[in-house]
Motif scaffolding. Structure first.
Motif, short mmCIF file in Angstrom:
data_model
loop_
_atom_site.label_atom_id
_atom_site.label_comp_id
_atom_site.label_asym_id
_atom_site.label_seq_id
_atom_site.Cartn_x
_atom_site.Cartn_y
_atom_site.Cartn_z
N VAL A 7 0.84 -1.20 0.00
CA VAL A 7 0.00 0.00 0.00
C VAL A 7 0.88 1.24 0.00
O VAL A 7 1.76 1.38 0.86
CB VAL A 7 -0.92 0.02 1.24
N PRO A 8 0.68 2.16 -0.94
CA PRO A 8 1.48 3.39 -0.96
C PRO A 8 1.30 4.18 0.33
O PRO A 8 0.18 4.31 0.83
CB PRO A 8 0.92 4.16 -2.16
N PRO A 9 2.36 4.73 0.90
CA PRO A 9 2.25 5.45 2.17
C PRO A 9 1.40 6.71 2.08
O PRO A 9 0.84 7.16 3.09
CB PRO A 9 3.70 5.78 2.52
N ARG A 10 1.28 7.29 0.89
CA ARG A 10 0.49 8.51 0.75
C ARG A 10 -1.00 8.22 0.60
O ARG A 10 -1.80 9.13 0.47
CB ARG A 10 0.97 9.34 -0.43
N GLY A 11 -1.35 6.94 0.61
CA GLY A 11 -2.75 6.58 0.50
C GLY A 11 -3.07 5.98 -0.86
O GLY A 11 -2.17 5.78 -1.68
N PRO A 12 -4.35 5.67 -1.09
CA PRO A 12 -4.73 5.00 -2.34
C PRO A 12 -4.36 5.82 -3.57
O PRO A 12 -4.45 7.05 -3.58
CB PRO A 12 -6.26 4.88 -2.21
N LEU A 13 -3.93 5.10 -4.59
CA LEU A 13 -3.61 5.70 -5.88
C LEU A 13 -4.46 5.03 -6.95
O LEU A 13 -4.87 3.88 -6.80
CB LEU A 13 -2.14 5.49 -6.22
N PRO A 14 -4.73 5.73 -8.06
CA PRO A 14 -5.47 5.08 -9.15
C PRO A 14 -4.68 3.92 -9.73
O PRO A 14 -3.45 3.93 -9.73
CB PRO A 14 -5.64 6.20 -10.18
N THR A 15 -5.37 2.90 -10.19
CA THR A 15 -4.71 1.82 -10.88
C THR A 15 -4.46 2.23 -12.32
O THR A 15 -5.10 3.15 -12.85
CB THR A 15 -5.54 0.53 -10.86
N ASP B 77 6.59 5.75 -8.26
CA ASP B 77 5.40 6.00 -9.08
C ASP B 77 4.54 4.76 -9.27
O ASP B 77 3.34 4.88 -9.53
CB ASP B 77 5.81 6.56 -10.45
N LEU B 78 5.12 3.57 -9.15
CA LEU B 78 4.37 2.33 -9.36
C LEU B 78 4.36 1.49 -8.08
O LEU B 78 5.40 1.32 -7.43
CB LEU B 78 4.98 1.50 -10.49
N TRP B 79 3.18 0.96 -7.75
CA TRP B 79 3.01 0.10 -6.57
C TRP B 79 2.18 -1.10 -6.98
O TRP B 79 1.08 -0.95 -7.51
CB TRP B 79 2.30 0.87 -5.46
N LEU B 80 2.71 -2.28 -6.74
CA LEU B 80 2.00 -3.52 -7.05
C LEU B 80 1.30 -4.01 -5.79
O LEU B 80 1.96 -4.30 -4.78
CB LEU B 80 2.99 -4.56 -7.57
N SER B 81 -0.02 -4.10 -5.84
CA SER B 81 -0.78 -4.41 -4.63
C SER B 81 -0.64 -5.85 -4.18
O SER B 81 -0.80 -6.16 -3.00
CB SER B 81 -2.26 -4.07 -4.84
N GLU B 82 -0.34 -6.76 -5.12
CA GLU B 82 -0.22 -8.18 -4.77
C GLU B 82 0.77 -8.83 -5.72
O GLU B 82 0.71 -8.62 -6.94
CB GLU B 82 -1.58 -8.86 -4.88
N VAL B 83 1.71 -9.60 -5.17
CA VAL B 83 2.72 -10.26 -5.99
C VAL B 83 2.24 -11.66 -6.33
O VAL B 83 2.19 -12.55 -5.47
CB VAL B 83 4.08 -10.31 -5.26
N ARG B 84 1.88 -11.86 -7.60
CA ARG B 84 1.43 -13.17 -8.09
C ARG B 84 2.39 -13.62 -9.18
O ARG B 84 2.57 -12.93 -10.18
CB ARG B 84 0.03 -13.06 -8.70
N PRO B 85 3.03 -14.77 -9.04
CA PRO B 85 4.00 -15.21 -10.04
C PRO B 85 3.34 -15.71 -11.32
O PRO B 85 2.30 -16.36 -11.30
CB PRO B 85 4.76 -16.34 -9.34
N LEU B 86 3.98 -15.38 -12.43
CA LEU B 86 3.59 -15.87 -13.75
C LEU B 86 4.83 -16.42 -14.44
O LEU B 86 5.96 -16.03 -14.11
CB LEU B 86 3.01 -14.74 -14.61
N PRO B 87 4.68 -17.30 -15.43
CA PRO B 87 5.85 -17.75 -16.19
C PRO B 87 6.40 -16.61 -17.04
O PRO B 87 5.66 -15.73 -17.48
CB PRO B 87 5.28 -18.87 -17.07
N VAL B 88 7.71 -16.62 -17.27
CA VAL B 88 8.33 -15.53 -18.03
C VAL B 88 7.79 -15.47 -19.46
O VAL B 88 7.84 -14.41 -20.10
CB VAL B 88 9.87 -15.67 -18.06
N GLU B 89 7.28 -16.57 -19.97
CA GLU B 89 6.75 -16.57 -21.33
C GLU B 89 5.57 -15.62 -21.49
O GLU B 89 5.20 -15.26 -22.61
CB GLU B 89 6.33 -17.98 -21.73
#
Length: 244
Positions: free
Chosen positions: A29-37, A122-134
């Motif tokens: 969560v960004p410390p400055r509060g919610p940001l638009p996706t 500038d970018l914040w990922l809310s959840e880290v979900r792994p995907l294949p590199v392909e």
């Protein structure tokens, strides 16, 4: 096809930290509060004022860039804003894939964007979900660059070829930075992975003609030379600034 040793993605994507610059991706969560996706940014209706970071993040960013670089034409600010975001997206995706052998899901609905900020925040990922590199091409090109280009072109008359040229230049720049880091840190495998992935990405029709394969110079111009005091980028298609 790339063969990688898989390393689990940690919740902070800490391995990106030493790369610095455009490669770092904040999580949580960004410390400055919610940001638009970015999903909201790509689909927001156009507001010409550019004052509301939440109602129209894209126009807000264009106006901010235009003021910062004193752009005499809106399309120059659009190009500069586009290339910066494309570079961020390619860098975090390619850097993670090269270091971990996995890709974080960069779904625009998970990736929050502060159009008033700059890398690293500038970018914040809310959840880290792994995907294949392909999946990297579809995640970045299909998930971001296509809707981003549509959003920008709905706000300004700018060539689609220029925007894809920006994307190709940004991808090549991310590879060069990973090369430098890998050589300085004795991580040749990271450079190899990045180069192999980039070669596959450049095979796609949207990117295949953006750079000269022999020189890696662009086949389109980002318009930076049109700024007051602006010159040519290192990969510019021109050898001297055109008269305008």
């Amino acid at each position: 096809m790339v063969l990688l040793l898989f390393v689990d993605l940690d919740p902070q994507l800490a391995a990106l930290g030493p790369l610095g610059g455009f490669f770092v991706l904040r999580t949580g969560v960004p410390p400055r509060g919610p940001l638009p996706t970015l999903a909201q940014a790509y689909t927001a209706p156009r507001l010409d004022t550019g004052h509301d970071v939440y109602a129209d993040p894209i126009t807000f960013r264009i106006h901010k860039v235009a003021q910062s670089i004193q752009a005499p034409e809106p399309r120059i600010a659009v190009s500069v804003a586009h290339q910066a975001l494309a570079a961020r997206l390619w860098s975090v995706a390619l850097g993670t894939a090269a270091l971990y052998g996995r890709l974080p899901d960069l779904d625009p609905r998970l990736l929050h964007w502060d159009p008033a900020g700059s890398a690293l925040d500038d970018l914040w990922l809310s959840e880290v979900r792994p995907l294949p590199v392909e999946a990297i091409g579809e995640v970045v090109r299909g998930g971001h660059l296509v809707p981003l280009a549509a959003a920008l072109r709905s706000r300004c008359h700018i060539s689609a070829g220029l925007l894809w040229g920006n994307a190709g230049s940004a991808l090549a720049g991310a590879v060069r930075q990973l090369d430098r880091w890998a050589q300085a840190n004795g991580r040749a495998e990271v450079s190899g992975r990045a180069r192999t992935l980039a070669a596959e990405l450049f095979a796609h029709s949207d990117l295949s003609g953006t750079l000269d394969p022999a020189t890696l110079r662009r086949r389109s111009c980002c318009l930076y030379y049109r700024l007051p005091g602006g010159g040519l980028c290192g990969d510019c298609c021109f050898t001297r600034p055109p008269k305008h």
